[in-house]
Design a protein around this motif. Sequence first.
Motif, short mmCIF file in Angstrom:
data_model
loop_
_atom_site.label_atom_id
_atom_site.label_comp_id
_atom_site.label_asym_id
_atom_site.label_seq_id
_atom_site.Cartn_x
_atom_site.Cartn_y
_atom_site.Cartn_z
N ILE A 59 0.81 -1.13 -0.02
CA ILE A 59 0.12 0.05 -0.13
C ILE A 59 1.01 1.33 -0.07
O ILE A 59 0.48 2.15 -0.72
CB ILE A 59 -1.15 0.08 1.21
N GLU A 113 2.45 1.44 -3.36
CA GLU A 113 1.77 2.05 -4.41
C GLU A 113 1.46 3.46 -4.79
O GLU A 113 1.45 4.03 -5.60
CB GLU A 113 0.31 1.50 -4.21
N THR A 125 -4.45 9.18 1.90
CA THR A 125 -4.92 8.23 0.79
C THR A 125 -4.39 7.03 1.36
O THR A 125 -5.19 5.92 1.06
CB THR A 125 -4.45 8.37 -0.62
N ALA A 126 -3.01 6.77 1.69
CA ALA A 126 -2.58 5.47 1.80
C ALA A 126 -3.16 5.01 3.20
O ALA A 126 -3.45 3.81 3.54
CB ALA A 126 -0.95 5.58 2.31
N ARG A 137 -6.30 5.42 4.31
CA ARG A 137 -7.62 5.19 3.79
C ARG A 137 -7.72 3.86 3.15
O ARG A 137 -8.26 2.82 3.19
CB ARG A 137 -8.34 6.18 2.97
N ALA A 138 -6.44 3.65 2.26
CA ALA A 138 -6.38 2.29 1.53
C ALA A 138 -6.11 1.13 2.57
O ALA A 138 -6.57 -0.02 2.33
CB ALA A 138 -5.23 2.26 0.79
N SER A 139 -5.16 1.52 3.71
CA SER A 139 -5.07 0.40 4.66
C SER A 139 -6.20 0.01 5.57
O SER A 139 -6.34 -1.12 5.98
CB SER A 139 -3.84 0.84 5.68
N LYS A 182 -9.35 0.48 4.33
CA LYS A 182 -10.06 -0.31 3.42
C LYS A 182 -9.56 -1.86 3.21
O LYS A 182 -10.56 -2.78 3.38
CB LYS A 182 -10.37 0.03 2.13
N TYR A 183 -8.41 -2.05 3.28
CA TYR A 183 -7.83 -3.59 3.05
C TYR A 183 -8.34 -4.26 4.26
O TYR A 183 -8.95 -5.27 4.21
CB TYR A 183 -6.36 -3.28 3.18
N LYS A 198 -7.97 -6.05 -4.68
CA LYS A 198 -8.59 -4.64 -5.09
C LYS A 198 -9.03 -3.87 -4.03
O LYS A 198 -9.46 -2.78 -4.18
CB LYS A 198 -9.75 -4.95 -6.16
N LYS A 199 -8.87 -4.53 -2.86
CA LYS A 199 -9.78 -3.80 -1.53
C LYS A 199 -10.98 -3.37 -1.82
O LYS A 199 -11.38 -2.21 -1.72
CB LYS A 199 -8.75 -2.64 -1.31
N GLN A 200 -11.85 -4.40 -2.23
CA GLN A 200 -13.15 -4.06 -2.64
C GLN A 200 -14.13 -4.94 -2.02
O GLN A 200 -13.96 -6.27 -2.00
CB GLN A 200 -13.23 -4.13 -4.24
#
Length: 745
Positions: free
Chosen positions: A221, A224, A608-609, A611-613, A615-616, A700-702
């Motif tokens: 993450i 990225e 942003t990172a 939030r991505a963590s 979300k993961y 895709k963390k989705q």
Amino acid sequence: MAKKTSKKNGSTLRAAVDQYIASSNNSSFNYKQISTAIDEKSAAAQRAIALYLAELAFDGVIDETSPGRYMAPRRSVTATGIFSRRSNGKNSVIIDDDKQEIFVAERNSMHALNGDRVEVAIAARVRGREPEAEVVEILEKKDQTFIGTLKVDKHFAYLLTDSKYLATDIFIPKSKLKGGKTGDKAVVRISNWPDDAKNPQGEVIDILGTAGENNAEIHAILAEFGLPYRYPESVEKAAARIDAGITPEVVARREDMRGVTTFTIDPKDAKDFDDALSFRKLPDGNVEVGVHIADVTYYVRPDTIIDREARERATSIYLVDRVVPMLPEHLSNGICSLRPDEDKLTFSVMFEFDKDGKLKSHHIARTVTRSDRRFTYEEAQEIIETGKGDYAEEILALDSLAKKLRAARFENSSVDFDRVEVRFDIDENGHPVDVFFKESKDANKLIEEFMLLANKTVASTIGLVPKRKKAKAFVYRVHDAPDAERLADLATLAKVFGYKLKTTGTPREINRSLNKMLQDVKEKPEENLLSVLAVRCMAKAVYTTKNIGHYGLGFDFYTHFTSPIRRYPDMMVHRLLDRYMNGGRSVNLQKLEDECKHSSDMEYLAATAERASIKYKQVEYMADKLGDVFTGMISGVTEWGLYVELDDNKCEGLVPVRDLADDYYDFDARNYSLVGRQFNHRYRLGDKVQVQVARADLQKKQLDFALVDDKHPAKSPAQLAAKKSAHPQQEKVGNRKKNRKQRRR
């Protein structure tokens, strides 16, 4: 006498007009000039040409410069811009001159990567179609890497990318694998992309670990977003050589606060304590509150190896399970951290309050402090609620002052948004086992108010100058006014529910109106909708030398001074404050502005990172709950579906519009809704819904949800599994494998 008619039919006539416009060389024209140039002077032809020009102008193909006169759009045949690559094939270039986004087909991309500066040839606009561009030269390649999972076969290897900016795998010569093997998460740089090749070639830069393993995924993450995930050894060694150095000579040059009651209040897992509060009663009955901040810049000198690394990072990054510090641990958790029972060098703002809690005066000084106690927020909150515990008198007095400061701030037009943060309980393997919410209570607000006061005071000290005097270059934390269009939309929607929201007037009037609405909607069905939209009206706070004030706080002057261990702008402020307090001249404005912009950009990437963590971990947490049904709120509405945030754990997932099979749904952007054409059923932002967990895609963390209501019954695990196997993404993966087999042959 017969009327003279056109020599050409309709389509031929229009083609002749198009050809004339294409060769007009930015000259203006009218229908008479064109009719003469193409030898079509009959009244019927001139009428047809005039109508056609009006249609072209209406469609935006040409510009009407004055009534009846036109000009081709002022764009050269070639232009420069930034290439935007997308894995769905919708590549484009954003033109430098007018910021227009123009489509670039893959065959015309020259394999430019996302962010490359390119020169493009722009095709003549065809009526009824969007303009297209073709890359003719890559002027400047952006240095970038891609994250994915390695697949190593007998004769070759490739990277399955996670990127939304690249649709293809990256082929890697086995000599460039850096020891990587199948299943490893890796960072790869593209080294070559031949014109006639579908896939780029690359080399492994770093191996992050095994795909799916917690450290590997968290590092992925960070990588990225181009963020660091380890500290350079040379910087660590430089930090290790630094000594606290609190000698009698150093103390003599500072204000000694070690005999004053001082303590820190921080999260229970914090290790870097960069702020402390002191409290003492003065002989006249007034009280003094000191806000003491770690004096990081005493130890980190400008343009040293530690400073350069901190400037580049610009901020500490707070992920779900770790902190990636801006400064080496020896400084952040050691020498600079205001740990209890240790002498520390600090930069302080001391405030004097009278018996009624009114601020009478302040002064700023470099100090020496010694914390008597380390409190967690929970411990301080218990003292506030019970009135009992260590330093209860001091904490209760500070709490009382903080509440008065807070009331005055809201009276002066600060916006009142309640914030709830999602946190995870993580096991020893990094797997989330539970979710909890972190709410701001009185102990949090106590610290917040005094930090706000210190930041405001420092900014005012430098920025507020006598008339006819010029303020010196400084770092401000600014927040612009809300987006006028979004605020108007919010007011229109609020009116439907019976609330009045001002959209014109002074910031104080608008904010008071907004605060009143936010209070009035509490516990009402429409609270979710209106509070979410209120947040989305707000601009984003940034660092800059151009002070416009902080709209959300209602401050004319504001900066960041109180967290130099984790924010580089605070270090910049400390240095500037020290310079100007000692009579120094103003620094170079443009250089300071460039550093402000870099800090703002890095803050955005770090957020942003983060939030991505989150979300993961949300996807990982919900992967154990496939088929379970939850209640949630529609938190986002788009043309591709509904985003739903679950009440129990705040995890957010997508209900794809393709799964709403009971009707054909249109996106109503103005009213934040999806509306069924046949039955007029409406799903709107803020609505409560029931959903079933349908898919959890960690790569895709989705999260995908399925609606559960009268029209959409819950599905069995077998039905969900069958749907998953038929998902278009699976088809895409299948096509990838098929293409690889063909390439091997």
